[in-house]
Enzyme design. Structure first.
Site, PDB file in Angstrom:
ATOM      1  N   ASN A  10       0.835  -1.211   0.000  1.00  0.00           N
ATOM      2  CA  ASN A  10       0.000   0.000   0.000  1.00  0.00           C
ATOM      3  C   ASN A  10       0.856   1.243   0.000  1.00  0.00           C
ATOM      4  OD1 ASN A  10      -2.390  -1.472   0.294  1.00  0.00           O
ATOM      5  ND2 ASN A  10      -2.355  -1.337   2.520  1.00  0.00           N
ATOM      6  N   GLY A  38       1.447  -1.185   3.743  1.00  0.00           N
ATOM      7  CA  GLY A  38       0.805  -2.461   3.395  1.00  0.00           C
ATOM      8  C   GLY A  38       1.387  -3.500   4.332  1.00  0.00           C
ATOM      9  N   ASN A  42       5.333  -4.338   4.529  1.00  0.00           N
ATOM     10  CA  ASN A  42       6.028  -3.995   5.783  1.00  0.00           C
ATOM     11  C   ASN A  42       6.689  -5.233   6.388  1.00  0.00           C
ATOM     12  OD1 ASN A  42       4.949  -1.421   5.552  1.00  0.00           O
ATOM     13  ND2 ASN A  42       3.301  -1.772   7.019  1.00  0.00           N
ATOM     14  N   THR A 227       0.233 -10.140  20.870  1.00  0.00           N
ATOM     15  CA  THR A 227       0.960  -8.898  21.154  1.00  0.00           C
ATOM     16  C   THR A 227       0.066  -7.986  21.995  1.00  0.00           C
ATOM     17  OG1 THR A 227       0.211  -7.872  19.091  1.00  0.00           O
ATOM     18  CG2 THR A 227       2.287  -9.065  19.002  1.00  0.00           C
ATOM     19  N   GLY A 229       0.934  -4.490  22.874  1.00  0.00           N
ATOM     20  CA  GLY A 229       1.406  -3.096  22.864  1.00  0.00           C
ATOM     21  C   GLY A 229       2.434  -2.875  23.961  1.00  0.00           C
ATOM     22  N   THR A 256       2.088   2.913  13.654  1.00  0.00           N
ATOM     23  CA  THR A 256       1.746   2.217  12.402  1.00  0.00           C
ATOM     24  C   THR A 256       2.911   1.310  11.972  1.00  0.00           C
ATOM     25  OG1 THR A 256       0.640   4.266  11.769  1.00  0.00           O
ATOM     26  CG2 THR A 256       0.811   2.556  10.071  1.00  0.00           C
ATOM     27  N   GLY A 259       3.471  -3.618  14.609  1.00  0.00           N
ATOM     28  CA  GLY A 259       3.125  -5.048  14.632  1.00  0.00           C
ATOM     29  C   GLY A 259       3.786  -5.792  13.481  1.00  0.00           C
ATOM     30  N   ASP A 260       3.884  -5.141  12.329  1.00  0.00           N
ATOM     31  CA  ASP A 260       4.533  -5.773  11.163  1.00  0.00           C
ATOM     32  C   ASP A 260       6.032  -5.954  11.434  1.00  0.00           C
ATOM     33  OD1 ASP A 260       2.076  -5.688   9.839  1.00  0.00           O
ATOM     34  OD2 ASP A 260       2.481  -3.691   9.038  1.00  0.00           O
TER      35      ASP A 260
HETATM   36  O1  RIB Z   1       0.068  -2.548   9.547  1.00  0.00           O
HETATM   37  C1  RIB Z   1       0.210  -1.242   9.066  1.00  0.00           C
HETATM   38  C2  RIB Z   1      -0.266  -1.148   7.648  1.00  0.00           C
HETATM   39  O2  RIB Z   1      -1.651  -1.373   7.605  1.00  0.00           O
HETATM   40  C3  RIB Z   1      -0.073   0.193   7.009  1.00  0.00           C
HETATM   41  O3  RIB Z   1       1.175   0.358   6.408  1.00  0.00           O
HETATM   42  C4  RIB Z   1      -1.231   0.292   6.037  1.00  0.00           C
HETATM   43  O4  RIB Z   1      -0.851   0.242   4.700  1.00  0.00           O
HETATM   44  C5  RIB Z   1      -2.164  -0.844   6.403  1.00  0.00           C
HETATM   45  O5  RIB Z   1      -2.110  -1.840   5.480  1.00  0.00           O
END
Ligand code: RIB
Length: 308
Positions: A10, A38, A42, A227, A229, A256, A259-260
């Site tokens: 994304n 995305g 990520n 998870t 936080g 943002t 978590g990824d």
């Molecule tokens: O997990 C974060 C992501 O969620 C963001 O980068 C956004 O694109 C959504 O997909």
């Protein structure tokens, strides 16, 4: 060793304000930035940046034939990720995430899938993930494709890590028997276990620890990570359970992609460094503490050399 990530790419449009707008309300914003994102992309970047070079990383996904897509692809390729199986859609534009961030770094996200929605089950077969040691999936591509990919990977003897985000309460339970590592946040864990919502933002570590076994029994996954936080994470690995405290961020500006980062770090430690799950989580906690101190999902992900 090879880790494959099949998921979304994304372009993130990130607006910061003193607070989130209410329905029907217009408020002034204090900042606007664009970032790469995305969940799939990520996580691929997190695996790449946080794994040894002995691990090769492949991204499977789709972008539009547009500037956003070109930019995302170029930056992932530059980082050393194999993007040869990222499709360029002729009909759909690159996925877009509209993200609102408040002063505490918390976010609200709305995603338009665009090209991410163009994958079909018919494109998949037993050889699709051949050569991979681990397949990572999330829920930002069509769900039948996610479920079929899990099934095919399992049949091919490839380990799977699944982050069912965004989570769907009606997810078929038999999908999870094909998952080796389930990584969820507190809300996702509650939705999947069909537990009554606890009415607060996150489980406490004690609540999360006691949710693990019932979740394992309901879903049939061997290893589960929840998870929490700022309260860290808990895990169940076969019979072993544990709580790992959160890393200590210098500051929190944008959660943002944290978590990824966490998930990618775990994958790299498990597959690339052969670490047990508890140790992988301790490493991942340090990585996501750095990620929340920086702006942008993809841009905030740290590199291996930054983790002490
Ligand atoms: O997990 C974060 C992501 O969620 C963001 O980068 C956004 O694109 C959504 O997909």
């Amino acid at each position: 060793m090879k880790i494959t990530i099949f998921g979304s790419l994304n372009y993130d449009l990130v607006t910061s304000a003193e607070r989130m707008p209410q329905p029907g309300e217009t408020i002034g914003a204090s900042n606007f930035e664009t970032h790469h994102g995305g969940k799939g992309a990520n996580q691929a970047l997190a695996v790449r940046r946080l794994s040894s070079q002995a691990v090769s990383v492949e991204m499977i996904g789709a972008v539009g034939n547009d500037t956003f897509g070109n930019e995302l692809l170029a930056s992932m390729t530059k980082e050393g990720i194999d993007t040869s199986r990222v499709k360029v859609s002729k009909t759909e534009r690159t996925g877009i995430a509209s993200i609102f961030v408040d002063p505490k770094g918390e976010n609200c996200i709305m995603v338009y899938p665009g090209a991410n929605g163009t994958h079909t089950v018919e494109e998949l077969n037993l050889d699709t993930f051949k050569g991979s040691d681990l397949l990572i999936l999330q829920n930002e591509i069509p769900l039948p494709v996610v479920y079929k990919s899990l099934e095919l990977a399992k049949k091919a003897g490839i380990k799977t890590m699944y982050n069912p985000s965004p989570v769907y309460a009606d997810a078929p339970l038999d999908v999870f028997k094909n998952v080796d590592y389930l990584v969820v946040n507190s809300t996702e864990a509650q939705v999947l276990s069909k537990a009554a919502p606890i009415g607060s933002e996150d489980y406490s570590p004690e609540q999360a620890l006691s949710a693990l076994k019932p979740l394992q029994k309901t879903l049939g996954c061997n290893s589960i990570v929840i998870t929490l936080g700022g309260s860290g994470s808990v895990y169940l690995d076969g019979e072993e359970t544990g709580h790992v405290p959160a890393g200590k961020p210098e500051r929190i500006v944008d959660t943002t992609g944290a978590g990824d980062t966490f998930l990618g770090a775990i994958a790299g430690q498990l597959i690339g460094s052969n670490k047990p799950l508890g140790e992988a989580l301790a490493f991942a906690s340090k990585a996501s503490a750095i990620a929340v101190s920086r702006h942008g999902a993809a841009e905030g992900i740290p590199y291996l050399r930054e983790i002490e």
